[in-house]
Design a protein around this motif. Sequence first.
Motif, PDB file in Angstrom:
ATOM      1  N   ALA A  89       0.819  -1.211   0.000  1.00  0.00           N
ATOM      2  CA  ALA A  89       0.000   0.000   0.000  1.00  0.00           C
ATOM      3  C   ALA A  89       0.854   1.263   0.000  1.00  0.00           C
ATOM      4  CB  ALA A  89      -0.941  -0.015   1.205  1.00  0.00           C
ATOM      5  N   ASP A  90       1.980   1.249   0.727  1.00  0.00           N
ATOM      6  CA  ASP A  90       2.830   2.443   0.786  1.00  0.00           C
ATOM      7  C   ASP A  90       3.407   2.786  -0.579  1.00  0.00           C
ATOM      8  OD1 ASP A  90       2.346   2.767   3.443  1.00  0.00           O
ATOM      9  OD2 ASP A  90       4.280   1.956   4.132  1.00  0.00           O
ATOM     10  N   PHE A  91       3.768   1.759  -1.362  1.00  0.00           N
ATOM     11  CA  PHE A  91       4.314   2.020  -2.689  1.00  0.00           C
ATOM     12  C   PHE A  91       3.225   2.534  -3.626  1.00  0.00           C
ATOM     13  CE2 PHE A  91       5.946   0.467  -6.902  1.00  0.00           C
ATOM     14  CZ  PHE A  91       7.023   1.331  -6.962  1.00  0.00           C
ATOM     15  N   LEU A  92       2.027   1.957  -3.523  1.00  0.00           N
ATOM     16  CA  LEU A  92       0.913   2.444  -4.336  1.00  0.00           C
ATOM     17  C   LEU A  92       0.595   3.902  -4.008  1.00  0.00           C
ATOM     18  CD1 LEU A  92      -1.562  -0.592  -4.326  1.00  0.00           C
ATOM     19  CD2 LEU A  92      -0.176   0.250  -6.244  1.00  0.00           C
ATOM     20  N   ALA A  93       0.662   4.246  -2.712  1.00  0.00           N
ATOM     21  CA  ALA A  93       0.396   5.629  -2.316  1.00  0.00           C
ATOM     22  C   ALA A  93       1.454   6.566  -2.896  1.00  0.00           C
ATOM     23  CB  ALA A  93       0.365   5.738  -0.797  1.00  0.00           C
ATOM     24  N   ALA A  94       2.712   6.120  -2.884  1.00  0.00           N
ATOM     25  CA  ALA A  94       3.786   6.936  -3.448  1.00  0.00           C
ATOM     26  C   ALA A  94       3.588   7.137  -4.949  1.00  0.00           C
ATOM     27  CB  ALA A  94       5.134   6.285  -3.169  1.00  0.00           C
ATOM     28  N   LEU A  95       3.160   6.083  -5.642  1.00  0.00           N
ATOM     29  CA  LEU A  95       2.879   6.208  -7.074  1.00  0.00           C
ATOM     30  C   LEU A  95       1.765   7.218  -7.319  1.00  0.00           C
ATOM     31  CD1 LEU A  95       3.012   2.490  -8.293  1.00  0.00           C
ATOM     32  CD2 LEU A  95       4.801   4.234  -8.429  1.00  0.00           C
ATOM     33  N   GLY A  96       0.777   7.237  -6.437  1.00  0.00           N
ATOM     34  CA  GLY A  96      -0.305   8.204  -6.568  1.00  0.00           C
ATOM     35  C   GLY A  96       0.188   9.631  -6.461  1.00  0.00           C
ATOM     36  N   THR A  97       1.157   9.880  -5.579  1.00  0.00           N
ATOM     37  CA  THR A  97       1.690  11.243  -5.456  1.00  0.00           C
ATOM     38  C   THR A  97       2.501  11.633  -6.686  1.00  0.00           C
ATOM     39  OG1 THR A  97       3.740  10.572  -4.305  1.00  0.00           O
ATOM     40  CG2 THR A  97       1.788  10.957  -2.944  1.00  0.00           C
ATOM     41  N   LEU A  98       3.155  10.659  -7.331  1.00  0.00           N
ATOM     42  CA  LEU A  98       3.887  10.963  -8.563  1.00  0.00           C
ATOM     43  C   LEU A  98       2.938  11.457  -9.653  1.00  0.00           C
ATOM     44  CD1 LEU A  98       6.489   8.063  -8.941  1.00  0.00           C
ATOM     45  CD2 LEU A  98       6.941  10.441  -8.388  1.00  0.00           C
ATOM     46  N   ARG A  99       1.768  10.835  -9.728  1.00  0.00           N
ATOM     47  CA  ARG A  99       0.799  11.220 -10.763  1.00  0.00           C
ATOM     48  C   ARG A  99       0.251  12.628 -10.527  1.00  0.00           C
ATOM     49  NH1 ARG A  99      -0.920   5.794  -9.615  1.00  0.00           N
ATOM     50  NH2 ARG A  99      -0.241   4.360 -11.271  1.00  0.00           N
ATOM     51  N   GLU A 100       0.365  13.127  -9.312  1.00  0.00           N
ATOM     52  CA  GLU A 100      -0.136  14.466  -8.990  1.00  0.00           C
ATOM     53  C   GLU A 100       0.889  15.562  -9.275  1.00  0.00           C
ATOM     54  OE1 GLU A 100      -1.088  14.160  -4.909  1.00  0.00           O
ATOM     55  OE2 GLU A 100      -2.860  12.879  -5.210  1.00  0.00           O
ATOM     56  N   ALA A 101       2.103  15.173  -9.633  1.00  0.00           N
ATOM     57  CA  ALA A 101       3.166  16.158  -9.844  1.00  0.00           C
ATOM     58  C   ALA A 101       2.822  17.090 -11.007  1.00  0.00           C
ATOM     59  CB  ALA A 101       4.486  15.452 -10.102  1.00  0.00           C
ATOM     60  N   ARG A 102       3.139  18.369 -10.814  1.00  0.00           N
ATOM     61  CA  ARG A 102       2.921  19.386 -11.837  1.00  0.00           C
ATOM     62  C   ARG A 102       4.286  19.822 -12.358  1.00  0.00           C
ATOM     63  NH1 ARG A 102      -2.002  22.145 -11.614  1.00  0.00           N
ATOM     64  NH2 ARG A 102      -0.999  24.158 -11.997  1.00  0.00           N
ATOM     65  N   CYS A 103       4.626  19.316 -13.536  1.00  0.00           N
ATOM     66  CA  CYS A 103       5.938  19.591 -14.119  1.00  0.00           C
ATOM     67  C   CYS A 103       5.828  20.642 -15.212  1.00  0.00           C
ATOM     68  CB  CYS A 103       6.549  18.306 -14.680  1.00  0.00           C
ATOM     69  SG  CYS A 103       6.789  17.021 -13.426  1.00  0.00           S
ATOM     70  N   ARG A 104       6.933  21.278 -15.515  1.00  0.00           N
ATOM     71  CA  ARG A 104       6.956  22.315 -16.541  1.00  0.00           C
ATOM     72  C   ARG A 104       6.566  21.741 -17.899  1.00  0.00           C
ATOM     73  NH1 ARG A 104      11.884  26.509 -15.832  1.00  0.00           N
ATOM     74  NH2 ARG A 104      11.069  27.025 -17.904  1.00  0.00           N
ATOM     75  N   SER A 105       5.869  22.568 -18.690  1.00  0.00           N
ATOM     76  CA  SER A 105       5.354  22.089 -19.975  1.00  0.00           C
ATOM     77  C   SER A 105       6.469  21.786 -20.971  1.00  0.00           C
ATOM     78  CB  SER A 105       4.397  23.129 -20.567  1.00  0.00           C
ATOM     79  OG  SER A 105       5.066  24.370 -20.762  1.00  0.00           O
ATOM     80  N   GLU A 106       7.664  22.374 -20.779  1.00  0.00           N
ATOM     81  CA  GLU A 106       8.766  22.105 -21.696  1.00  0.00           C
ATOM     82  C   GLU A 106       9.342  20.707 -21.519  1.00  0.00           C
ATOM     83  OE1 GLU A 106       9.293  26.469 -20.275  1.00  0.00           O
ATOM     84  OE2 GLU A 106       8.735  24.527 -19.416  1.00  0.00           O
ATOM     85  N   LEU A 107       9.012  20.073 -20.413  1.00  0.00           N
ATOM     86  CA  LEU A 107       9.568  18.759 -20.088  1.00  0.00           C
ATOM     87  C   LEU A 107       8.644  17.661 -20.601  1.00  0.00           C
ATOM     88  CD1 LEU A 107      11.964  17.555 -18.218  1.00  0.00           C
ATOM     89  CD2 LEU A 107      10.099  17.117 -16.620  1.00  0.00           C
ATOM     90  N   HIS A 108       9.186  16.725 -21.354  1.00  0.00           N
ATOM     91  CA  HIS A 108       8.419  15.586 -21.859  1.00  0.00           C
ATOM     92  C   HIS A 108       8.772  14.374 -21.013  1.00  0.00           C
ATOM     93  CE1 HIS A 108       7.393  18.176 -25.158  1.00  0.00           C
ATOM     94  NE2 HIS A 108       8.659  18.315 -25.467  1.00  0.00           N
TER      95      HIS A 108
END
Length: 216
Positions: A9-28
């Motif tokens: 569950a802890d790893f799944l929760a960490a993956l969920g936070t990665l999906r919430e990241a807001r990265c710069r639009s220039e980065l692919h």
Amino acid sequence: MNALAQVPADFLAALGTLREARCRSELHLDEIPAPSRLAPYAVALGAEVIGPAPAPGPAAVHGPVSAALVRAKGSRTEDDEELATGRFILLYDPNGSAVWDGEFRVVTYIRAQLEPEMGNDEMLGSVAWTWLVEALENHRAPYRAAGGTATRVLSESFGTLADRPGTIDIELRASWTPASPDIRPHLEAWSDMVCTFAGLPPLPEGVSPLPRRRRN
């Protein structure tokens, strides 16, 4: 029982936070195959910044290469080149690791081509490390047990390729232990680092990067 049900569950929760990241639009940013021998569970992301090749002129005032307006990935032309590339790997061991000082570990890599005058700067390695520390602090990404190496890579061509100019690249390999399973600020800090290496100026204060979707 499906494979997802066996993931901690802890790893799944960490993956969920990665999906919430807001990265710069220039980065692919895209998911890439994760290493299988470093930890029982892992996820890896590859990043690139693509833009026009730097034109001759004054040295960049921010970052290793000249700042440029980066085109969208779908409109890449023959004149475009890779300004910076990198990998972001999140490792997880439910049993913890004495070396990591925790259950999670972030392992990263960034590479970019330098302006010639910057490639000869003896302080380049410490500057690159300072950029990383500042990025983590600016994004309030608590961490511990950080370590890394900065390497300058000189490439020279000979024989039938002798007409090619020499190049100097900077490579930064770094890892650290997040202080919590919230990995979002760590990915955002690292993505800013990739853009810094690409020579892009920092976003103006108060301007938020556009959110980007990543493949699951």
